[in-house]
Write an enzyme that holds these catalytic residues in place. Structure first.
Site, PDB file in Angstrom:
ATOM      1  N   GLY A   6      -9.048   4.417  -0.539  1.00 17.34           N
ATOM      2  CA  GLY A   6      -7.688   4.039  -0.893  1.00 17.34           C
ATOM      3  C   GLY A   6      -7.157   4.858  -2.049  1.00 17.34           C
ATOM      4  O   GLY A   6      -7.460   6.045  -2.200  1.00 17.34           O
ATOM      5  N   SER A   7      -6.376   4.212  -2.885  1.00 18.67           N
ATOM      6  CA  SER A   7      -5.650   4.940  -3.930  1.00 18.67           C
ATOM      7  C   SER A   7      -6.529   5.493  -5.044  1.00 18.67           C
ATOM      8  O   SER A   7      -6.064   6.310  -5.837  1.00 18.67           O
ATOM      9  CB  SER A   7      -4.566   4.038  -4.523  1.00 18.67           C
ATOM     10  OG  SER A   7      -3.574   3.775  -3.546  1.00 18.67           O
ATOM     11  N   THR A   8      -7.803   5.077  -5.115  1.00 22.84           N
ATOM     12  CA  THR A   8      -8.672   5.697  -6.114  1.00 22.84           C
ATOM     13  C   THR A   8      -8.859   7.183  -5.812  1.00 22.84           C
ATOM     14  O   THR A   8      -9.123   7.975  -6.718  1.00 22.84           O
ATOM     15  CB  THR A   8     -10.049   4.998  -6.173  1.00 22.84           C
ATOM     16  OG1 THR A   8     -10.661   5.041  -4.873  1.00 22.84           O
ATOM     17  CG2 THR A   8      -9.904   3.557  -6.622  1.00 22.84           C
ATOM     18  N   ASP A  40      -1.966  -2.181  -4.160  1.00 23.73           N
ATOM     19  CA  ASP A  40      -2.861  -1.640  -5.169  1.00 23.73           C
ATOM     20  C   ASP A  40      -3.136  -2.645  -6.279  1.00 23.73           C
ATOM     21  O   ASP A  40      -4.122  -2.524  -6.998  1.00 23.73           O
ATOM     22  CB  ASP A  40      -2.260  -0.358  -5.759  1.00 23.73           C
ATOM     23  CG  ASP A  40      -2.376   0.801  -4.784  1.00 23.73           C
ATOM     24  OD1 ASP A  40      -1.327   1.264  -4.298  1.00 23.73           O
ATOM     25  OD2 ASP A  40      -3.499   1.215  -4.497  1.00 23.73           O
TER      26      ASP A  40
END
Length: 491
Positions: free
Chosen positions: A215-217, A464
């Site tokens: 994901g956004s990491t 998030d």
């Protein structure tokens, strides 16, 4: 008469020579084959005739041995088994060994030639030494904080020391007690069946051997690629990215959970996790640039050992532009282990360099003499030092006034990045909540710890913010403990 005696003597001599030749054939030529024969019980009896050496955490053994009184005499026992199972693995007389019990089996079982007082000593005496000990890099209180934070939820926590690569905590949840697999018989077989058929997969090492969409990491990797490639020269300047953003070559619109992402800067995109900005930057960097950047962080590496093997984190080498856009925000086919994402955070904290992660500090004889020590080794230069410095500032801002505020620690500098990875058909599955971070004490010259947390069954909406809500508090508690231990060591 004498002639017959001579003939009998000659026949006896031939038979004696044949006997000696056959004995030599059995003892030399066929020895290895006979040793490996499953019907040969002597090897197993000898293996378990003496206790194994210990696996040590913070100076205290977390393993032991118990005398079963059976033919296979000594069985393995574990102190706080579920807490340390992702580190130790199991040593079973029925099912073999895993993890550190497997990687360091020669030392623990006493068969490693380096344990002998002299070279070739074991070969000459046809014996073995008492089992040696394996001293790990794990810090007990950090391990406990991570285990307590997951509280039985499916997920994992990995914490590393950025400057050295020492793994300070390695937790997988739910866990199990390796001691129930140690011996033989129906009880052990029943425990094996129960553990291997459980839908919660307690024996799966989620920290090292399970990959998740990050994901956004993963946006930290994309940001590093954009800065190193010169696609972004000013992190506070607009990126000329529209919102909504249409994936290249399609009519599919990529949404944002955050507000204000239209034409947002890289700084704002990291602070509030703008999908559109990071997807656009990934496409602009290009497939070759993104693959190179991801691999510099360790993606696609099939040879990483800590010393146990680690599953490959994946970033596809052949993608269409729309797939590249999704991969640049940690979706499509991009997957990562929690260890890999801890390495991403460590790279930012350590001037762009990743120190090779390791779990075994040193091995010793049973008397405490050091046999081998793991040196500090460089793994990759993931990004330019100047890029790492800029990403430090952006990650700090995300914690101070962005999506990662739940990771803030008073009196310390903390940088982090939230992530919620959607999965399942149509992204309808319960999301994985991620948080990666690093922490530095106010009076320290360098960060003390980098951490990655993933929670599989996070009860949160697919945004998030759930990474900040479900995973960030766990990371905060582990980092706080690392800072406390560092402060104690400096006194």
């Amino acid at each position: 008469m004498i002639r017959y005696i001579r003939r009998a003597a000659a026949l006896c001599l031939v038979l004696l020579v044949a006997l000696l030749v056959n004995a030599a054939r059995v003892m030399v030529l066929e020895a290895e084959e006979l040793d490996d024969n499953p019907a040969n019980r002597r090897i197993a009896i000898e293996r378990y005739a003496e206790p194994r050496g210990e696996i040590v955490v913070d100076g205290k053994p977390v393993t032991g041995s118990r005398d079963s009184g059976q033919q296979l005499r000594w069985e393995r026992s574990y102190r706080q088994g579920p807490l340390y199972a992702p580190v130790t693995g199991y040593a079973s007389q029925t099912y073999g060994t895993t993890l550190v019990e497997n990687a360091e089996d020669a030392v623990l079982s006493g068969t490693d030639p380096m344990l002998a007082p002299l070279p070739l000593w074991n070969d000459l005496t046809r014996g073995r030494q008492p089992g040696g000990d394996v001293l790990t890099t794990v810090r007990a209180t950090m391990q406990e904080a991570a285990y307590r934070g997951l509280d039985g939820k499916r997920g994992a926590v990995v914490a590393v020391e950025p400057s050295s690569g020492r793994i300070l905590a390695l937790v997988s949840s739910p866990s199990y007690d390796p001691g129930v697999l140690s011996g033989t018989g129906k009880t052990v077989k029943d425990a094996w069946t129960r553990l291997t058929t459980s839908p919660n997969q307690p024996m799966l090492n989620r920290a090292l051997r399970q990959t998740y969409p990050p994901g956004s990491t993963f946006k930290i990797v994309t940001a590093a690629a954009a800065l190193d490639a010169g696609v972004v020269r000013d992190v506070d300047a607009p990126t000329d990215t529209p919102d909504p953003f249409v994936l290249p070559g399609t009519r599919q619109v990529l949404p944002n959970e955050a507000k204000g992402c239209a034409d947002a800067s890289l700084s704002y995109a990291i602070q509030w996790s703008c999908n559109t900005v990071m997807a656009g930057l990934g496409v602009e960097v290009g497939l070759t640039g993104m693959v190179d950047a991801a691999e510099q962080f360790g993606f696609n590496d099939t040879g990483l050992r800590v010393p146990s093997w680690v599953a490959k984190s994946n970033f596809d080498e052949a993608m269409s532009p729309d797939q590249l856009a999704l991969s640049s925000i940690g979706q499509f086919d991009t997957t990562a282990t929690p260890l890999q994402m801890a390495m991403v955070a460590a790279a930012v904290a350590n001037h762009g360099e990743i120190a090779r992660p390791y779990l075994v500090d040193r091995t010793t004889t049973s008397g405490g003499t050091t046999v081998d020590r793991t040196p500090r080794r460089s793994y990759r230069q993931a990004m330019n030092p100047a890029t790492a410095l800029q990403l430090q500032r952006l990650m700090v801002k995300a914690v101070q006034e962005g999506t990662g505020t739940n990771a803030a620690i008073p009196g310390a500098l903390v940088g982090g990045k939230t992530g919620t990875a959607q999965h399942g058909f149509g992204n309808t599955g319960t999301p994985y909540a991620w948080f990666i971070a690093w922490a530095q004490a106010a009076d320290s010259a360098q960060p003390a710890v980098a951490v990655a947390v993933v929670v599989e069954d996070a009860e949160a909406s697919r945004t998030d913010i759930s990474g900040g809500g479900s995973a960030a508090p766990i990371a905060r508690d582990v980092m706080r403990e690392a800072l406390r231990l560092e402060a104690e060591a400096r006194r």
